[in-house]
Write a protein that holds these residues in place. Sequence first.
Motif, short mmCIF file in Angstrom:
data_model
loop_
_atom_site.label_atom_id
_atom_site.label_comp_id
_atom_site.label_asym_id
_atom_site.label_seq_id
_atom_site.Cartn_x
_atom_site.Cartn_y
_atom_site.Cartn_z
N PRO A 187 12.47 2.81 -8.46
CA PRO A 187 12.98 1.59 -7.85
C PRO A 187 12.28 1.24 -6.52
CG PRO A 187 14.61 3.34 -7.72
CD PRO A 187 13.47 3.86 -8.55
N ILE A 188 11.70 2.23 -5.88
CA ILE A 188 11.02 1.98 -4.61
C ILE A 188 9.56 1.63 -4.84
CG2 ILE A 188 10.29 3.01 -2.42
CD1 ILE A 188 12.81 4.82 -2.65
N CYS A 189 8.88 2.43 -5.70
CA CYS A 189 7.43 2.33 -5.86
C CYS A 189 6.97 1.16 -6.74
CB CYS A 189 6.87 3.60 -6.47
SG CYS A 189 7.34 5.10 -5.59
N SER A 190 7.75 0.79 -7.74
CA SER A 190 7.24 -0.14 -8.74
C SER A 190 7.56 -1.61 -8.43
CB SER A 190 7.80 0.22 -10.13
OG SER A 190 9.21 0.17 -10.13
N CYS A 221 0.83 -1.21 0.00
CA CYS A 221 0.00 0.00 0.00
C CYS A 221 0.86 1.26 0.00
CB CYS A 221 -0.93 -0.01 1.21
SG CYS A 221 -2.02 1.42 1.31
N LEU A 222 1.89 1.25 0.81
CA LEU A 222 2.79 2.39 0.88
C LEU A 222 3.46 2.65 -0.46
CD1 LEU A 222 4.35 4.57 2.54
CD2 LEU A 222 6.06 2.80 2.97
N LYS A 223 4.00 1.59 -1.07
CA LYS A 223 4.77 1.75 -2.30
C LYS A 223 3.89 2.05 -3.52
CE LYS A 223 7.16 -2.05 -2.42
NZ LYS A 223 8.15 -3.09 -2.58
N LYS A 224 2.73 1.46 -3.59
CA LYS A 224 1.89 1.58 -4.79
C LYS A 224 0.87 2.71 -4.71
CE LYS A 224 3.18 -2.36 -6.89
NZ LYS A 224 3.81 -2.45 -8.15
N LEU A 272 3.09 12.32 -15.40
CA LEU A 272 4.44 11.78 -15.53
C LEU A 272 4.92 11.16 -14.22
CD1 LEU A 272 6.05 14.56 -17.75
CD2 LEU A 272 5.49 12.20 -18.44
N ILE A 273 4.58 11.79 -13.11
CA ILE A 273 4.93 11.23 -11.79
C ILE A 273 4.25 9.88 -11.60
CG2 ILE A 273 4.57 11.50 -9.30
CD1 ILE A 273 5.08 14.56 -9.81
N PHE A 274 2.98 9.79 -11.94
CA PHE A 274 2.25 8.52 -11.80
C PHE A 274 2.88 7.43 -12.68
CE2 PHE A 274 -2.08 10.55 -10.47
CZ PHE A 274 -1.55 10.84 -9.22
N ILE A 276 4.20 12.04 -3.56
CA ILE A 276 5.14 12.67 -4.48
C ILE A 276 4.41 13.68 -5.37
CG2 ILE A 276 6.68 12.27 -6.45
CD1 ILE A 276 7.37 9.53 -5.11
N ALA A 277 3.26 13.28 -5.90
CA ALA A 277 2.47 14.19 -6.74
C ALA A 277 2.00 15.40 -5.93
CB ALA A 277 1.27 13.45 -7.34
N PHE A 278 1.58 15.17 -4.70
CA PHE A 278 1.16 16.26 -3.83
C PHE A 278 2.32 17.24 -3.59
CE2 PHE A 278 1.03 18.04 0.47
CZ PHE A 278 -0.17 18.75 0.42
#
Length: 140
Positions: A136-139, A3-6, A126-128, A13-15
């Motif tokens: 490397p962290i989120c995906s 949940c945190l990563k995705k 683009l951020i999404f 980050i977008a905020f």
Amino acid sequence: MECLKKWILPALIAFGFIFVYEMFMHGKWLMPDYEATMHLWRSPEEMKELCHYGMVTTLISMFVLLKVFKIGYKGNGMGEGLRFGALIGVIFGLSAFSVYVHMPISIELAGKWFSVEFVKYIGVGLIFAFTASKCPICSK
């Protein structure tokens, strides 16, 4: 952790991007336009007192837009984010521009608002896309 990563990290980050982007755009670039129409806006003190409402609605919007993005995301990279951001940017840009109809602002200010919204949401798209595919962290 999933949940945190995705979800949480991409939305935050977008905020953060929007927060910095709007500080520059509204606080610097558009400030002369706002000063010329001071009678239309809340005082700076009132805006500071109420800014938390804008922050909360922006954060919630990022989670909603992230969900919409993920519904259509096919894993084809940054182009998907660019297209998504451009489409959302047109929607929000036209909404901002339409304020011209019911508020006594210049057509130039309405056009600038359109531009600000359009570019902002391209950045969000683009951020999404980056967080969905290359981060490397989120995906993972």
